[in-house]
Enzyme design. Structure first.
Site, mmCIF file in Angstrom:
data_model
loop_
_atom_site.group_PDB
_atom_site.id
_atom_site.type_symbol
_atom_site.label_atom_id
_atom_site.label_comp_id
_atom_site.label_asym_id
_atom_site.label_seq_id
_atom_site.Cartn_x
_atom_site.Cartn_y
_atom_site.Cartn_z
ATOM 1 C CG ASN A 1 -1.019 -10.585 1.079
ATOM 2 O OD1 ASN A 1 -1.061 -9.956 2.130
ATOM 3 N ND2 ASN A 1 0.062 -11.191 0.668
ATOM 4 C CG ASP A 2 -0.164 -6.763 -1.665
ATOM 5 O OD1 ASP A 2 0.511 -7.125 -0.685
ATOM 6 O OD2 ASP A 2 0.148 -6.987 -2.845
ATOM 7 C CB VAL A 3 -6.762 -5.180 -0.805
ATOM 8 C CG1 VAL A 3 -6.376 -5.019 -2.260
ATOM 9 C CG2 VAL A 3 -7.322 -6.557 -0.548
ATOM 10 C CB ALA B 1 2.688 -4.889 -3.443
#
Lengths: 465, 102
Positions: free
Chosen positions: A394-396, A435
């Site tokens: 997700n965040d990456v 995050a």
């Protein structure tokens, strides 16, 4: 009985073999040989220790029994552990190294004569300093790793635990460790030695609780480093070259891994250590609370898109590990390859819960390692690929890291997934990642959200291909 | 004036940090997990100290407090040595090249 000089030479040889063990890991072909060097080095070190003591009486049998018990437990764990549990296993192993260092330091403190360090209450000053450092770092490694283990295992919540006055408290404890070491060295009091150990256990615990689940790759690498420094400290006490070399190797290895992980998140080491990431409410995410339209599809749509693609890039993340979807993924890729579709894998440095986590899982599912690429190697290929298949990451993949300077992840290197013609994004819900930031990718024109369990969705897609 | 042997050990230590630095940077990122498990295994060479502690008692006093800590440390380190090397081997055996399996 081996002379001291001869055994020192053998310890040096085993130190060199350990260097070769790490050197072997520069490529998968040489890695197995490297591991063999490591085992050889260990056998030499242990054998030489027995020979140089030359005591093969009752004590020797007891030592062998304890060695065997530990060995059997270790071998059993090594064969039983599922690859998805690797981060927990490594954290657990770190705690054992730390505790072993503490025990050796205690043994040396109680019976310094056995190590040629003087007599109880009158230990050589240098040795006492080295011993205290080894014991303190070992204790920090132990309690820190236990917390990391509990967080990874899910027994303890992965969210950061913070309280008021946390940093001043930690600072006071760290200073007290230095003061205690000084007092211990000047008084040789065994009470102070026990207090030093207790305080070190406490600080290890306090240092790790404020660090969140997504920062675990840094924490594990850091504890890896600590376990090395603890070993080196004991190595100085025992005047043992093999231990000093190994401690230095492991210490710098862990430090480099921590650095790579921090860079992968664009955060400074201190920022991670001071913790609390993900606990702070970010203004940028709360502003965009209004509903934005999302395109969602099913396995059928996804299969259709991929069938008409000529190249697909797969972006795995921690979610793939949780759903144990790596084998299902590999089956899907096999089907795609039969249809002459080019498939490659893109791995972000901090995907998963420890360095290289995704690579091991893919290797377990028989994915050839030359189809798996690192961020810098593959990031330019997204623009030419037809489909990006995001599974459990997700965040990456969040483009906000490149566009919004307000975002907490701004500046973090991300995979340019949005440049693909279309993006398939498997996720259980629209909830933000670790995050705590909304992912802009969800709302892009070319993104198709697949709301399902990663494993089940992948299997369904394979059926529809 | 003679040089304290500590200085020699310190030299070994500092130089090993540099060796570690260069060797670890050359490790391919896909093998970072095996790197961690193998460093785990080799740092358990601390077992050397545990064995010395365990064998320190004389024959009529095998289990004094110091050697008991030694015995415990032996088991802990042995778990790591066997577990670390074997799990590394298990992982490394899975890394295969393309077209090997088809």
């Amino acid at each position: 009985m081996l002379s001291a000089n001869l055994s020192a030479i053998f310890y040096l040889i085993s130190g060199v073999l350990f260097i070769l063990a790490l050197r072997g890991l520069s490529s998968p072909e040489t890695s197995r040989q490297g591991n063999f060097f490591g085992i050889l080095g260990m056998i030499i070190a242990i054998t030489v220790t027995f020979l140089s003591i030359g005591n093969f009486s009752t004590g020797f049998v007891v030592v062998l029994i304890f060695l065997l018990i530990g060995g059997l437990i270790g071998a059993f764990i090594a064969y039983k552990i599922p690859m998805t549990a690797m981060p927990e296993l490594v954290a657990g192993f770190h705690s054992l190294v730390g505790l072993a260092a503490v025990f050796v330091a205690i043994a040396a403190f109680l019976n310094p004569g056995a190590f040629n360090l003087g007599s109880p209450g009158n230990i050589k000053l240098g040795s006492l300093i080295e011993m205290s450092i080894g014991a303190a770092v070992g204790a920090i490694t132990f309690s820190g790793s236990i917390i990391a283990f509990l967080k990874l295992q899910g027994i303890m919540s992965g969210s950061p635990i913070t309280f008021k006055g946390q940093h001043p408290l930690n600072a006071i404890i760290l200073i007290s460790i230095i003061v205690l070491t000084y007092l211990l060295c000047s008084t040789q009091s065994s009470n102070l030695f026990w207090i030093l150990l207790a305080v070190s256990f406490l600080i290890g615990f306090l240092l790790i609780i404020p660090i969140g689940g997504a920062d675990m790759p840094v924490v594990i690498s850091m504890l890896n480093s600590y376990s090395g420094w603890a070993a080196a400290g004991i190595g100085f006490t025992l005047e043992n070259t093999a231990l000093i070399i190994t401690g230095a190797l492991v210490g710098s290895s862990g430090a480099i891994l921590s650095y790579i992980m921090c860079k992968g998140m664009n955060r400074s080491f201190f920022n991670v250590i001071l913790g609390g990431f993900g606990a702070t409410e970010q203004s940028s995410s709360s502003q965009n609370k209004e509903q934005r339209p999302v395109k969602s599809g099913n396995a059928d749509d996804a299969a259709f898109l991929m069938k008409n693609a000529s190249s697909v890039i797969i972006v795995p993340g921690y979610g793939m590990a949780v759903a144990q979807a790596q084998h299902a993924l590999r089956e899907m890729v096999d089907t795609l390859k039969k249809n002459d579709i080019k498939v490659s894998y893109a791995i972000h440095p901090v995907a998963g819960r420890m360095p290289g986590h995704m690579n091991v899982l893919l290797a377990e599912a028989n994915v050839p390692y030359d189809e798996v690429f690192e961020l810098e190697e593959i990031n330019n290929d997204f623009a030419n690929a037809d489909v990006a298949f995001v599974i459990g990451a997700n965040d990456v993949t969040n483009p906000v890291a490149k566009t919004d300077p307000q975002s907490p992840i701004y500046g973090m290197p991300v995979l340019d997934v949005e440049k693909c013609k279309s993006v398939l994004f498997i996720k259980r819900s629209l909830s933000p990642g670790y995050a705590g930031i909304d992912n802009d990718l969800f709302y892009k024109e070319n993104t198709l959200m697949l709301f399902a369990d990663a494993k089940k969705m992948t299997e369904d897609i394979t059926k529809n291909l | 004036m003679e040089i304290d042997p500590f200085i020699f050990r310190l030299s070994i230590f500092i130089l090993s940090i540099f060796i570690g630095y260069y060797v670890v940077w050359s490790v391919t990122p896909s093998l970072h997990t095996p790197l961690m498990s193998v460093t785990n295994a080799i740092s358990s060479v601390i077992i050397v100290g545990a064995i010395i502690a365990g064998l320190a008692g004389n024959s009529d006093d095998v289990f004094n407090t110091s050697s008991i800590f030694g015995f415990l440390a032996i088991s802990l380190a042995a778990i790591n040595i066997f577990g670390g090397f074997l799990v590394t081997q298990r992982m490394l055996a899975m890394y295969k090249k393309k077209k090997m399996d088809k």
